[in-house]
Motif scaffolding. Structure first.
Motif, short mmCIF file in Angstrom:
data_model
loop_
_atom_site.label_atom_id
_atom_site.label_comp_id
_atom_site.label_asym_id
_atom_site.label_seq_id
_atom_site.Cartn_x
_atom_site.Cartn_y
_atom_site.Cartn_z
N SER A 1 -0.39 -0.35 -11.23
CA SER A 1 -1.08 0.66 -11.09
C SER A 1 -1.53 0.76 -9.52
CB SER A 1 -2.40 0.71 -11.91
OG SER A 1 -3.19 -0.43 -11.48
N TRP A 2 -1.71 1.92 -8.98
CA TRP A 2 -2.24 2.03 -7.60
C TRP A 2 -3.70 2.44 -7.63
CZ3 TRP A 2 1.12 1.31 -3.66
CH2 TRP A 2 2.45 1.17 -4.07
N MET A 3 -4.42 1.62 -7.06
CA MET A 3 -5.75 1.51 -6.98
C MET A 3 -6.32 1.75 -5.38
SD MET A 3 -6.65 -1.29 -9.98
CE MET A 3 -8.45 -0.78 -10.01
N SER A 4 -7.54 2.53 -5.27
CA SER A 4 -8.04 2.53 -3.97
C SER A 4 -9.16 1.27 -3.86
CB SER A 4 -9.02 3.64 -3.96
OG SER A 4 -10.18 3.71 -4.90
N GLU B 1 -12.23 1.55 -6.05
CA GLU B 1 -11.84 1.06 -7.30
C GLU B 1 -11.97 -0.35 -7.29
OE1 GLU B 1 -9.13 4.50 -9.50
OE2 GLU B 1 -8.17 3.47 -7.68
N ASP C 1 -3.74 5.16 0.86
CA ASP C 1 -4.83 4.44 0.68
C ASP C 1 -5.10 3.43 -0.46
OD1 ASP C 1 -5.91 5.26 3.24
OD2 ASP C 1 -7.07 6.92 2.29
N ASP C 2 -4.07 3.50 -1.14
CA ASP C 2 -3.97 2.81 -2.40
C ASP C 2 -3.19 1.57 -2.50
OD1 ASP C 2 -5.78 4.84 -3.68
OD2 ASP C 2 -3.85 5.92 -4.50
N THR D 1 0.67 -1.26 -0.05
CA THR D 1 0.22 -0.13 0.13
C THR D 1 0.73 1.17 0.15
OG1 THR D 1 -0.30 -0.05 2.28
CG2 THR D 1 -1.84 -1.11 1.16
N ARG D 2 0.18 2.06 -0.62
CA ARG D 2 0.73 3.80 -0.57
C ARG D 2 -0.49 4.58 -0.08
NH1 ARG D 2 3.51 5.78 -5.96
NH2 ARG D 2 1.38 5.92 -6.50
#
Length: 150
Positions: A110-113, A116, A20-21, A17-18
């Motif tokens: 990709s970074w996703m919440s 998402e 909240d993603d 995580t980064r």
């Protein structure tokens, strides 16, 4: 007559995580574009933790340090009938490796919440969202629960 032996596939996945993603992988699977955690098969004679580090680098270009075990998950894919046994680890992002060569079939990271992920219609398997939700519910266990004999 010898019956064919059932053999599940041993795999790893990594929750990184980064903010909240979540670090996710967009990849091609059976001709479709899907979303997954960095994940893959454990190789012969490879430790589970080493496999998680390797797969994350090969699929996302990120070096990571595993910090906890999230859980152990099973899933039988209807497309091929293969049962996957997944060790899901939690890891800290160390650094993105510039110009890292990603595995064949990988579109990219990709970074996703969580919103998402919940709304995505192309998750590779139900384990993707289950692992993310379990992470958010704080199901974290020490890595020393994984005992491997050389």
């Amino acid at each position: 007559m010898t019956a064919e032996r059932w053999t599940p596939h041993a795999t790893v996945a990594t929750i990184v995580t980064r903010g909240d993603d979540f670090l996710m992988v967009e990849e091609m699977s059976n001709g479709a574009r899907v979303i997954n955690q960095p994940a893959g098969h454990i190789e012969k004679d490879e430790a589970v933790i080493d496999a998680a580090v390797r797969e994350t680098l090969e699929e996302t270009g990120w070096e990571v340090k595993p910090t906890a075990l999230l859980g152990f998950y099973t899933y039988t894919a209807p497309a091929n009938g293969v049962t996957y046994h997944r060790y899901c680890l939690i890891a800290e992002a160390i650094r993105e490796v510039p110009d890292a060569e990603l595995d064949e079939g990988i579109i990219g990271p990709s970074w996703m919440s969580i919103e998402e992920l919940r709304g995505a219609t192309n998750l590779r398997s139900p384990m993707v969202l289950t692992c993310a939700e379990d992470y958010l519910s704080r199901k974290h266990y020490p890595l020393d629960l994984i005992i491997e004999h050389p």
